[in-house]
Design an enzyme around this catalytic site. Sequence first.
Site, short mmCIF file in Angstrom:
data_model
loop_
_atom_site.label_atom_id
_atom_site.label_comp_id
_atom_site.label_asym_id
_atom_site.label_seq_id
_atom_site.Cartn_x
_atom_site.Cartn_y
_atom_site.Cartn_z
CB VAL A 429 -29.98 23.04 33.05
CG1 VAL A 429 -30.40 22.42 31.70
CG2 VAL A 429 -29.93 24.23 33.01
CG HIS A 431 -31.73 19.36 28.19
ND1 HIS A 431 -30.49 18.64 27.78
CD2 HIS A 431 -31.14 20.71 28.19
CE1 HIS A 431 -29.62 19.29 27.57
NE2 HIS A 431 -29.90 20.72 27.88
CE1 TYR A 596 -36.54 9.87 30.55
CE2 TYR A 596 -37.04 11.63 28.98
CZ TYR A 596 -37.22 10.28 29.79
OH TYR A 596 -38.56 9.95 29.83
CG HIS A 597 -30.33 15.00 29.47
ND1 HIS A 597 -30.83 15.84 28.05
CD2 HIS A 597 -30.44 13.82 29.27
CE1 HIS A 597 -31.11 14.81 27.33
NE2 HIS A 597 -30.66 13.42 27.99
N PRO A 598 -30.46 16.30 34.10
CG PRO A 598 -30.45 15.00 36.22
CD PRO A 598 -30.84 14.89 34.80
#
Length: 661
Positions: A429, A431, A596-598
């Site tokens: 994921v 975002h 920016y949100h792995p």
Amino acid sequence: MKFTSLEKSILSALADVIFPPGAGGTDRIAVKFPSASEVDLVSILEDWISLSSRSARLVIGAMLIGFDISTLASRARLFHHLGIDGRVSWITSDRLARSKLSKEALSGLQTLLRMAYASTPQVKTALGYSEAPLLPLESAPPLSLSTRGQLQVKHFPEVVPGVWETDVVVVGSGAGGSVAAATLAQAGLSVVVLEEGAFHSIEELSSMDAGSRLFSLYKKSGLTFTYGIPAISLPLGQAVGGTTVVNSGTCFRTPDRVLAQWRKMGIVGVSPEEMNEWFDEVEEVIGVMAVPDHLLGRNGEVLRHGAQSLGWSGGPIRRNIRSCHGYGMCVLGCPIGAKQAMHLSYLPEAQRNGAEILAFTRAERVLLEHGRAQGIEAEILDPAGRRRVGKLIVRAKATVLAGGALSTPAFLLRQRLAVSSGQLGKNLVIHPGAGTSAVFDEELKAWQGTLQSYYVDEHLDKGILLEATFPPPGIGYSAGSLPLEAGSYRANGNGDKDVFSMYPKMASLGSIISDGGNGRVYPVGLRGELVTYRLSREDAAKIVEGIALASELYLAAGAKAVYPMLPGFDRLTSKKELENLRSSSFSPSDLHLSAYHPMGTARMGEDEHSSVVNSWGSVWGIPGLWIMDASIIPSSTMVNPQVTIMALAARCASRLADSLT
């Protein structure tokens, strides 16, 4: 590492189109913006390149060559051999727009050139931009590090080849690793933290220009991205403190609906009541507070005005700040230490309790004996050249991996560890988000104030979150959310000077969406990783709706024009045009995205056949091995995940400490 003569020729040819001679400026025509040659953009970039890693240097070289040869099929000449008219024609042509790789290469190169251009004194003067804070420093004292103590970090030659013994070795010093280290050290355990990146003091950061900070603080100098359609920028930090050094500092708690979903997946210990204890602890340590009105800046005020005009839910963002003055430089490292990144909060706490923090130390493999993890074999790097100077063996009762959702799975996959479920490296994921900018009649100077200041969650139930974000000129959303307009790129025209002329009157926000986990991480070579990501049509539709909502907010706030960055909609000036956008169809390849949100690549669960770790971060089938970073998050958090990562790490580390003491 210098540019080759060919690379310089390509950069110069492109820079002369993007920043040609002439005044420039649609709204500030009287202001003279310098040309690329007048500020010597190529030399500025060359100085920055000397700070980058070899992998970043290779990526930039590939972009330059790839873009240069993109003209061969239709123009029978390399880009840098074309005359000025031919170069202008090419970067605005439909043929280039249909060539996805060439278009992405142009976008990346344009961003680098914009960053370099914005860093020059001449351009800063023309914009009226300075790196001074919104609040004068004398209005409130800067953060005193004496409250937590100056971090003492060891590296070569203080760290030499050999064998260390400890209770726990932690790989990675970001949001997960630092919290784990502090929690374990507070429990009386000996802890060693290994970090591949460098330690940057506040004094050092405050003396560096924006480009130098970006090339020094980010993994691959910020050039990490996903492979797929479209390619998505995925910048990550690489420093003592990890990505918390360069993130926006946004601190949402995991929504209750997400925690409820995790409980349905069988995960234990994650009810809102159970997690609130960990959220409270984390927020206390890092000073989480809502951005006060006096630090919102005009960028936050504009979004608030639009939300209130429409009656939409939102508010000031909660951030990990103490004595913030509104520099707006969060993504380049806070120059006064107001943002409580891990190197200013949890790592000093860990060190006060005996933890050792090692920089320039790259983990290579997990030590295994009879199927049990016994520590880490690492390489010691020379800080000057970052070359291998020796091997460090850290033997430990427990090994905690916290390198992040990209590095951790790639690290394990190289050894074929934790692969029994078939889920390691999958379910990524990120975002994905789009930047939307708007131009107003009045001057905003939106770069003043807290970088990420106000949110709108009216449509969070649809998986869409909007956040006011305005990085320094030339960087991030505000750099990438205006189109290449052919009129500005005519021969001897204004090029990107028209874009820069609008900066003082621009506002900018990012719309992020809760995606379905369609990415995957693969190991490449000895220490790299390949990230693939397939943007589904459902997620693409959410992104377009996020752009439409952002446009609606800005029009409600009185914007003169909104720039949605979608084909056929270079700018919106009315509700009718917005309705036309909403009724139009777009494919994933039409979108300009960053993320920016792995998370999610080693997800937790209670079924060892569908998860990589159990509910407490312990890797199935490998005693002594734990994961405590974003990779264990089992699904999208819907919001910025920093506090989620930290709370889960504190929770997991507390369970590990109980098992060792």
